[in-house]
Design a protein around this motif. Structure first.
Motif, PDB file in Angstrom:
ATOM      1  N   MET A 103       1.368  -1.274  -0.289  1.00 50.78           N
ATOM      2  CA  MET A 103       0.056  -0.204   0.052  1.00 50.78           C
ATOM      3  C   MET A 103       0.644   1.525   0.405  1.00 50.78           C
ATOM      4  O   MET A 103       0.829   2.317  -0.779  1.00 50.78           O
ATOM      5  CB  MET A 103      -0.735  -0.014   1.087  1.00 50.78           C
ATOM      6  CG  MET A 103      -1.539  -0.700   1.381  1.00 50.78           C
ATOM      7  SD  MET A 103      -3.619  -0.580   2.920  1.00 50.78           S
ATOM      8  CE  MET A 103      -2.612  -1.044   3.797  1.00 50.78           C
ATOM      9  N   ARG A 104       1.734   1.286   0.965  1.00 45.85           N
ATOM     10  CA  ARG A 104       2.652   2.189   0.107  1.00 45.85           C
ATOM     11  C   ARG A 104       2.994   2.418  -1.082  1.00 45.85           C
ATOM     12  O   ARG A 104       3.643   3.348  -1.432  1.00 45.85           O
ATOM     13  CB  ARG A 104       3.901   2.191   1.360  1.00 45.85           C
ATOM     14  CG  ARG A 104       3.675   2.651   3.405  1.00 45.85           C
ATOM     15  CD  ARG A 104       5.392   2.825   4.054  1.00 45.85           C
ATOM     16  NE  ARG A 104       6.424   3.464   3.364  1.00 45.85           N
ATOM     17  CZ  ARG A 104       5.877   4.259   3.700  1.00 45.85           C
ATOM     18  NH1 ARG A 104       5.448   5.094   5.302  1.00 45.85           N
ATOM     19  NH2 ARG A 104       7.268   5.391   3.246  1.00 45.85           N
ATOM     20  N   THR A 110       1.527   6.791  -6.688  1.00 43.54           N
ATOM     21  CA  THR A 110       0.713   7.463  -7.807  1.00 43.54           C
ATOM     22  C   THR A 110       0.294   8.585  -6.895  1.00 43.54           C
ATOM     23  O   THR A 110       0.425   9.978  -7.444  1.00 43.54           O
ATOM     24  CB  THR A 110      -0.685   6.658  -7.745  1.00 43.54           C
ATOM     25  OG1 THR A 110      -0.589   5.868  -6.298  1.00 43.54           O
ATOM     26  CG2 THR A 110      -0.594   5.648  -7.934  1.00 43.54           C
ATOM     27  N   VAL A 111      -0.377   9.211  -5.646  1.00 44.87           N
ATOM     28  CA  VAL A 111      -0.608  10.531  -5.086  1.00 44.87           C
ATOM     29  C   VAL A 111       0.559  10.399  -4.602  1.00 44.87           C
ATOM     30  O   VAL A 111       0.611  12.267  -4.852  1.00 44.87           O
ATOM     31  CB  VAL A 111      -2.004   9.744  -3.561  1.00 44.87           C
ATOM     32  CG1 VAL A 111      -2.147  11.275  -3.129  1.00 44.87           C
ATOM     33  CG2 VAL A 111      -3.102   9.064  -4.356  1.00 44.87           C
ATOM     34  N   ALA A 114       5.173   9.694  -7.692  1.00 43.09           N
ATOM     35  CA  ALA A 114       6.515   8.592  -8.413  1.00 43.09           C
ATOM     36  C   ALA A 114       7.021   8.364  -6.579  1.00 43.09           C
ATOM     37  O   ALA A 114       8.407   8.769  -7.246  1.00 43.09           O
ATOM     38  CB  ALA A 114       7.322   9.300  -9.454  1.00 43.09           C
ATOM     39  N   GLY A 115       6.429   8.815  -5.671  1.00 44.64           N
ATOM     40  CA  GLY A 115       7.672   9.094  -3.886  1.00 44.64           C
ATOM     41  C   GLY A 115       8.123  10.071  -3.941  1.00 44.64           C
ATOM     42  O   GLY A 115       9.172  10.731  -2.732  1.00 44.64           O
ATOM     43  N   LEU A 116       7.676  11.462  -4.540  1.00 53.17           N
ATOM     44  CA  LEU A 116       8.481  12.341  -3.773  1.00 53.17           C
ATOM     45  C   LEU A 116       7.428  12.732  -3.014  1.00 53.17           C
ATOM     46  O   LEU A 116       8.684  13.579  -2.568  1.00 53.17           O
ATOM     47  CB  LEU A 116       7.805  13.809  -4.767  1.00 53.17           C
ATOM     48  CG  LEU A 116       9.149  13.257  -5.948  1.00 53.17           C
ATOM     49  CD1 LEU A 116       8.303  14.635  -7.243  1.00 53.17           C
ATOM     50  CD2 LEU A 116       9.948  13.887  -6.263  1.00 53.17           C
ATOM     51  N   TYR A 117       5.980  12.308  -2.449  1.00 51.97           N
ATOM     52  CA  TYR A 117       5.659  13.089  -1.395  1.00 51.97           C
ATOM     53  C   TYR A 117       5.253  11.363  -0.513  1.00 51.97           C
ATOM     54  O   TYR A 117       4.778  10.087  -1.420  1.00 51.97           O
ATOM     55  CB  TYR A 117       4.861  13.323  -1.475  1.00 51.97           C
ATOM     56  CG  TYR A 117       5.114  14.869  -2.450  1.00 51.97           C
ATOM     57  CD1 TYR A 117       4.989  16.002  -1.598  1.00 51.97           C
ATOM     58  CD2 TYR A 117       4.911  14.842  -3.432  1.00 51.97           C
ATOM     59  CE1 TYR A 117       5.620  17.622  -2.112  1.00 51.97           C
ATOM     60  CE2 TYR A 117       5.002  16.546  -4.301  1.00 51.97           C
ATOM     61  CZ  TYR A 117       5.626  17.748  -3.399  1.00 51.97           C
ATOM     62  OH  TYR A 117       5.475  18.508  -3.964  1.00 51.97           O
ATOM     63  N   THR A 121       2.699   7.284   4.557  1.00 53.01           N
ATOM     64  CA  THR A 121       2.864   7.316   5.851  1.00 53.01           C
ATOM     65  C   THR A 121       1.936   9.300   6.856  1.00 53.01           C
ATOM     66  O   THR A 121       1.410   8.702   8.165  1.00 53.01           O
ATOM     67  CB  THR A 121       4.397   8.553   6.411  1.00 53.01           C
ATOM     68  OG1 THR A 121       5.552   7.642   6.267  1.00 53.01           O
ATOM     69  CG2 THR A 121       4.251   8.768   8.252  1.00 53.01           C
ATOM     70  N   ASP A 122       1.342  10.011   6.123  1.00 52.93           N
ATOM     71  CA  ASP A 122       0.655  10.633   5.789  1.00 52.93           C
ATOM     72  C   ASP A 122      -0.914   9.782   6.758  1.00 52.93           C
ATOM     73  O   ASP A 122      -1.683  10.399   7.352  1.00 52.93           O
ATOM     74  CB  ASP A 122       0.284  12.288   5.342  1.00 52.93           C
ATOM     75  CG  ASP A 122       1.003  13.062   5.074  1.00 52.93           C
ATOM     76  OD1 ASP A 122       1.743  12.392   6.495  1.00 52.93           O
ATOM     77  OD2 ASP A 122       2.141  13.954   4.405  1.00 52.93           O
ATOM     78  N   PHE A 123      -1.630   8.836   5.579  1.00 53.74           N
ATOM     79  CA  PHE A 123      -2.274   7.871   5.834  1.00 53.74           C
ATOM     80  C   PHE A 123      -2.384   7.106   6.942  1.00 53.74           C
ATOM     81  O   PHE A 123      -2.832   6.422   7.217  1.00 53.74           O
ATOM     82  CB  PHE A 123      -2.463   7.215   4.334  1.00 53.74           C
ATOM     83  CG  PHE A 123      -3.031   8.274   3.041  1.00 53.74           C
ATOM     84  CD1 PHE A 123      -2.851   9.237   2.992  1.00 53.74           C
ATOM     85  CD2 PHE A 123      -3.055   7.481   1.660  1.00 53.74           C
ATOM     86  CE1 PHE A 123      -3.463   9.950   2.280  1.00 53.74           C
ATOM     87  CE2 PHE A 123      -2.952   7.961   1.063  1.00 53.74           C
ATOM     88  CZ  PHE A 123      -3.553  10.154   1.089  1.00 53.74           C
ATOM     89  N   GLY A 124      -1.151   7.458   7.970  1.00 54.34           N
ATOM     90  CA  GLY A 124      -1.134   5.968   8.389  1.00 54.34           C
ATOM     91  C   GLY A 124      -0.638   4.986   8.194  1.00 54.34           C
ATOM     92  O   GLY A 124      -0.488   3.622   9.620  1.00 54.34           O
ATOM     93  N   ILE A 125       0.219   4.634   7.252  1.00 54.42           N
ATOM     94  CA  ILE A 125       1.065   3.531   6.760  1.00 54.42           C
ATOM     95  C   ILE A 125       2.385   3.399   7.097  1.00 54.42           C
ATOM     96  O   ILE A 125       2.974   4.106   6.233  1.00 54.42           O
ATOM     97  CB  ILE A 125       0.718   2.881   5.261  1.00 54.42           C
ATOM     98  CG1 ILE A 125      -1.361   3.306   5.428  1.00 54.42           C
ATOM     99  CG2 ILE A 125       1.015   1.838   5.098  1.00 54.42           C
ATOM    100  CD1 ILE A 125      -1.559   2.989   3.464  1.00 54.42           C
TER     101      ILE A 125
END
Length: 253
Positions: A103-104, A110-111, A114-117, A121-125
């Motif tokens: 999921m990470r 995507t959101v 490409a991994g820039l953000y 972690t913000d989603f709790g994962i």
């Protein structure tokens, strides 16, 4: 394989930069470190590399690249490591962690652009750990002797085998040409050294015998990553002394 090894090569060389044989060196010998005299000599060799090249490059990188951009680069590198973490989660039978890692990678790729953000972690994962040395430990393989590898730094027999194997577990490495893997490893190593400028200096200045203290810190960190202690082992790429007063390290986003 180069992608995995070179960042550790660069960090470990930096660890070697501060080596000293304080008056307590002989008394600090550990039963798990039968090769201590040789290990100390290897650390002495490593320190010249950091003094001459690695630390100055890391300081220049910090001065030239804004913190925001460094965080984006770090996030991309972390995201590219997720398939390797996933593979080791599966090999260890940690299927829930493997699902979280999947999921990470999906959300950050995507959101997270490409991994820039690090939106996961913000989603709790939270990011999971997973390397082949850890996998071998879960299969019952003992640590073996503590090793100070030439340039590659602190390790042990089991984790040295795992270090090599991890290079073959990440399909992203297979897709990149040799030059791409070298470039990715080089950037990752410089970024890792930049994160540790102050922590390495602090560990050096607070140690009567830096070799023995570094060994202790590395072993405590590895124990945390292997689940031998109550610590989570998260973000172990950033070197901190578990015996010191905790410091706040902002999480990358």
């Amino acid at each position: 394989m180069i992608r995995r090894i070179l960042p550790l090569v660069l960090l470990a060389a930096s660890l070697g930069a501060c080596a000293t044989r304080g008056p307590g060196a002989e008394a600090a010998a550990s039963p798990g470190d039968p090769l201590e005299p040789t290990n100390r000599q290897v650390l002495d060799v490593n320190m010249a590399v950091d003094d001459a090249v690695l630390k100055p490059v890391a300081q220049g990188y910090r001065a030239a690249v804004p913190e925001y951009a460094r965080t984006r680069i770090r996030n991309v590198l972390d995201n590219m490591a997720e398939p390797r973490i996933f593979a080791n989660n599966v090999l260890q039978g940690r299927f829930l962690d493997a699902g979280h890692t999947t999921m990470r990678f999906f959300f950050n790729s995507t959101v997270g652009v490409a991994g820039l953000y690090d939106v996961a972690t913000d989603f709790g994962i939270a990011r999971r750990t997973g390397d082949f040395g850890q996998t071998l430990y879960s299969w019952g393989l003992d640590d073996g002797a503590y090793l100070m590898l030439p340039i590659a730094g602190p390790s042990n027999v089991r984790d040295t085998v795992g270090l090599v194997a991890d290079g073959f577990l990440n399909p992203i490495s297979w897709a990149l040409p040799f030059s791409g893997n070298v470039a990715r490893a080089g950037v990752g190593g410089v970024d890792l050294r930049e994160q540790n400028i102050e922590s390495l200096d602090a560990l050096r200045s607070g140690s009567l015998d830096f070799y023995a203290r570094l060994r202790s810190v590395w072993e405590q960190r590895r124990d945390a990553e292997l689940g031998r202690t109550g610590d989570t082992g998260d973000r172990l790429d950033v070197l901190e002394d578990p015996g010191s007063v905790p410091s706040t390290v902002p999480a990358a986003r």
